[in-house]
Structures are given as structure tokens and as C-alpha cells.
Design a protein around this motif. Structure first.
Motif, PDB file in Angstrom:
ATOM      1  N   ASP A 183       0.834  -1.198   0.000  1.00  0.00           N
ATOM      2  CA  ASP A 183       0.000   0.000   0.000  1.00  0.00           C
ATOM      3  C   ASP A 183       0.876   1.258   0.000  1.00  0.00           C
ATOM      4  O   ASP A 183       1.719   1.429   0.891  1.00  0.00           O
ATOM      5  CB  ASP A 183      -0.898  -0.028   1.240  1.00  0.00           C
ATOM      6  CG  ASP A 183      -1.686   1.237   1.426  1.00  0.00           C
ATOM      7  OD1 ASP A 183      -2.239   1.758   0.441  1.00  0.00           O
ATOM      8  OD2 ASP A 183      -1.737   1.719   2.578  1.00  0.00           O
ATOM      9  N   PRO A 184       0.714   2.160  -0.965  1.00  0.00           N
ATOM     10  CA  PRO A 184       1.540   3.370  -1.033  1.00  0.00           C
ATOM     11  C   PRO A 184       1.472   4.245   0.222  1.00  0.00           C
ATOM     12  O   PRO A 184       2.474   4.820   0.627  1.00  0.00           O
ATOM     13  CB  PRO A 184       1.000   4.127  -2.252  1.00  0.00           C
ATOM     14  CG  PRO A 184       0.328   3.092  -3.087  1.00  0.00           C
ATOM     15  CD  PRO A 184      -0.187   2.067  -2.121  1.00  0.00           C
ATOM     16  N   ASP A 185       0.300   4.336   0.838  1.00  0.00           N
ATOM     17  CA  ASP A 185       0.187   5.141   2.054  1.00  0.00           C
ATOM     18  C   ASP A 185       1.003   4.529   3.189  1.00  0.00           C
ATOM     19  O   ASP A 185       1.645   5.241   3.955  1.00  0.00           O
ATOM     20  CB  ASP A 185      -1.275   5.293   2.482  1.00  0.00           C
ATOM     21  CG  ASP A 185      -2.072   6.171   1.526  1.00  0.00           C
ATOM     22  OD1 ASP A 185      -1.451   7.016   0.837  1.00  0.00           O
ATOM     23  OD2 ASP A 185      -3.303   6.000   1.454  1.00  0.00           O
ATOM     24  N   HIS A 186       0.987   3.206   3.295  1.00  0.00           N
ATOM     25  CA  HIS A 186       1.776   2.523   4.322  1.00  0.00           C
ATOM     26  C   HIS A 186       3.264   2.686   4.028  1.00  0.00           C
ATOM     27  O   HIS A 186       4.064   2.875   4.948  1.00  0.00           O
ATOM     28  CB  HIS A 186       1.383   1.050   4.411  1.00  0.00           C
ATOM     29  CG  HIS A 186       2.062   0.333   5.524  1.00  0.00           C
ATOM     30  ND1 HIS A 186       2.592  -0.917   5.380  1.00  0.00           N
ATOM     31  CD2 HIS A 186       2.314   0.687   6.816  1.00  0.00           C
ATOM     32  CE1 HIS A 186       3.159  -1.296   6.507  1.00  0.00           C
ATOM     33  NE2 HIS A 186       2.996  -0.343   7.404  1.00  0.00           N
ATOM     34  N   GLN A 187       3.643   2.632   2.745  1.00  0.00           N
ATOM     35  CA  GLN A 187       5.041   2.857   2.371  1.00  0.00           C
ATOM     36  C   GLN A 187       5.503   4.237   2.825  1.00  0.00           C
ATOM     37  O   GLN A 187       6.562   4.374   3.433  1.00  0.00           O
ATOM     38  CB  GLN A 187       5.226   2.747   0.857  1.00  0.00           C
ATOM     39  CG  GLN A 187       5.162   1.352   0.325  1.00  0.00           C
ATOM     40  CD  GLN A 187       5.378   1.300  -1.180  1.00  0.00           C
ATOM     41  OE1 GLN A 187       5.628   2.313  -1.823  1.00  0.00           O
ATOM     42  NE2 GLN A 187       5.271   0.124  -1.752  1.00  0.00           N
ATOM     43  N   ASP A 188       4.711   5.246   2.517  1.00  0.00           N
ATOM     44  CA  ASP A 188       5.065   6.614   2.894  1.00  0.00           C
ATOM     45  C   ASP A 188       5.185   6.769   4.404  1.00  0.00           C
ATOM     46  O   ASP A 188       6.124   7.390   4.903  1.00  0.00           O
ATOM     47  CB  ASP A 188       4.039   7.613   2.346  1.00  0.00           C
ATOM     48  CG  ASP A 188       4.065   7.727   0.831  1.00  0.00           C
ATOM     49  OD1 ASP A 188       5.053   7.263   0.206  1.00  0.00           O
ATOM     50  OD2 ASP A 188       3.097   8.264   0.271  1.00  0.00           O
ATOM     51  N   ALA A 189       4.234   6.197   5.128  1.00  0.00           N
ATOM     52  CA  ALA A 189       4.250   6.302   6.590  1.00  0.00           C
ATOM     53  C   ALA A 189       5.481   5.603   7.162  1.00  0.00           C
ATOM     54  O   ALA A 189       6.152   6.130   8.053  1.00  0.00           O
ATOM     55  CB  ALA A 189       2.977   5.713   7.181  1.00  0.00           C
TER      56      ALA A 189
END
Length: 92
Positions: free
Chosen positions: A30-36
Motif C-alpha cells: 500500500d503506497p500510504d503505508h510505504q510513505d508512513a
């Protein structure tokens, strides 16, 4: 034949001549999880290599080789490591 998984090998450099692996974890999809997650280890003064390997141990070994190659092939990094080692050499 299935493709090998992708791992994040998270590490920090306590000095210019040393790399310590902190964790090896499956790369988030998940891109949001990657960023976080990137923000978390960046805030902690850590970096990560993204490695495709059969298992966490293989990913860790590959990351160590990549780090060492970057050290010896980047003149500024090598000079910083040499200076650090010279300044901290024991004369016993």
C-alpha cells in the motif's frame, strides 16, 4: 516459478565506516503505508534498501554488499570513512 519477495532492509550508519541493519521486513504494498513507514525510519535517522531476495537473511546479506560497494566506489564516502577510522585509531 514464483518471483522472490521484496524486502526493506532498514539500517543506520553510526559513523561513516559502519552500517548496522536494524530490521528486514516485507516491503509494504500500500503506497500510504510505504510513505508512513519511510517517514518513521527517516525520523529515526535510518535508511533502507529495497531488495528482492528469497528470504530476509539473503536480503540482509545483499544489502551489506551493496552498502560496502557504495562505500568504496564513492570517493567522498570513502574519504569520510578513512578520516573517521584514522581519527579513531587506537595506538595501543
Amino acid at each position: 516459478m514464483s518471483e522472490a519477495p521484496t524486502w526493506w532492509v532498514i539500517f543506520h550508519e553510526p559513523n561513516p565506516a559502519q552500517m548496522n541493519i536494524v530490521a528486514v521486513e516485507p516491503a509494504p504494498i500500500d503506497p500510504d503505508h510505504q510513505d508512513a513507514r519511510c517517514a518513521e525510519f527517516t525520523e529515526a535517522g535510518q535508511r533502507a534498501y529495497v531488495i528482492t531476495a528469497t528470504d530476509p537473511d539473503a536480503a540482509s546479506e545483499i544489502a551489506g554488499r551493496v552498502w560496502a560497494k557504495e562505500l568504496v566506489t564513492t570517493p567522498s564516502r570513502l574519504a569520510a570513512a578513512d578520516a573517521y577510522l584514522t581519527a579513531n585509531a587506537r595506538t595501543e
